[in-house]
Design a protein around this motif. Structure first.
Motif, PDB file in Angstrom:
ATOM      1  N   GLU A 111       0.810  -1.213   0.000  1.00 58.73           N
ATOM      2  CA  GLU A 111       0.000   0.000   0.000  1.00 58.73           C
ATOM      3  C   GLU A 111       0.840   1.258   0.000  1.00 58.73           C
ATOM      4  O   GLU A 111       2.020   1.240   0.323  1.00 58.73           O
ATOM      5  CB  GLU A 111      -0.880   0.009   1.242  1.00 58.73           C
ATOM      6  N   PRO A 144      -7.392   4.838  -0.109  1.00 60.24           N
ATOM      7  CA  PRO A 144      -6.975   3.984   1.013  1.00 60.24           C
ATOM      8  C   PRO A 144      -8.113   3.260   1.728  1.00 60.24           C
ATOM      9  O   PRO A 144      -7.914   2.175   2.253  1.00 60.24           O
ATOM     10  CB  PRO A 144      -6.265   4.960   1.952  1.00 60.24           C
ATOM     11  N   ARG A 175      -3.880   0.407  -2.433  1.00 59.02           N
ATOM     12  CA  ARG A 175      -3.658  -0.738  -1.539  1.00 59.02           C
ATOM     13  C   ARG A 175      -4.151  -2.004  -2.233  1.00 59.02           C
ATOM     14  O   ARG A 175      -5.188  -1.996  -2.880  1.00 59.02           O
ATOM     15  CB  ARG A 175      -4.442  -0.545  -0.249  1.00 59.02           C
TER      16      ARG A 175
END
Length: 189
Positions: A111, A144, A175
């Motif tokens: 990520e 995210p 991610r």
């Protein structure tokens, strides 16, 4: 409960824990001993290792052609990200791999650390779990905290991969993660 629903439940719990851990790793002096006054070093990337846990910051390579980043957690499990980013500015990303305390699951999260979304435009990506018997869960995120639409990525549990769908993936991820179960080694009595 069935084996799959147990694994999904364990996987979701492990995933939530790892998401919190991957964003902030709490390191105490008891874990590391006495820390020097200049820790962490300003010119070095973040890296943390403990029994069953590995986390490291790395730079994504920019340029034509497929690039690969991989790390091994132990003598069994490897996490690999294959990707292509034709142009853009280098970004720092983080890999976090772990093994559950009861040794029934492995996880890998790759990520953009923190609350910041990636500015890069990926041509393609594929996260592979190597050394697992079964992949129980996989997901890719654009922002995210927001999963990509299901049509943009696929989870191939037989190949142990999470990847962008050619022609549908719009190039933005921040991610990608997967959870799988290891091969069980039987010991003779």
């Amino acid at each position: 409960k069935t084996q799959n629903s147990k694994m999904a439940s364990v996987g979701r719990s492990l995933f939530v824990f790892l998401c919190l851990l991957s964003s902030e790793v709490f390191v105490t002096p008891e874990i590391l001993g006495e820390l020097p006054d200049d820790w962490p070093p300003k010119d070095e990337k973040f890296k943390f290792e403990a029994d069953g846990l590995y986390s490291e910051d790395f730079d994504l390579e920019i340029g034509k052609g497929l690039k690969t980043f991989e790390r091994q957690l132990d003598d069994v499990f490897t996490c690999r990200l294959a990707y292509e980013i034709p142009k853009g500015e280098t970004e720092e990303w983080r890999v976090t791999m772990s093994q559950s305390p009861d040794k029934t699951a492995y996880s890998c999260i790759i990520e953009r650390p923190g609350p910041t979304s990636s500015e890069l435009n990926f041509k393609q990506f594929k996260l592979s779990m190597i050394g697992v018997k079964e992949m129980g869960y996989g997901e890719a995120y654009g922002d995210p905290s927001k999963a990509l639409p299901e049509e943009e990525y696929s989870v191939d549990k037989s190949k142990m991969e999470v990847s962008g769908v050619r022609g549908k993936f719009k190039g933005h991820i921040s991610r990608v993660l997967a959870i799988g179960s290891p091969h069980i080694h039987h010991e003779e009595l």
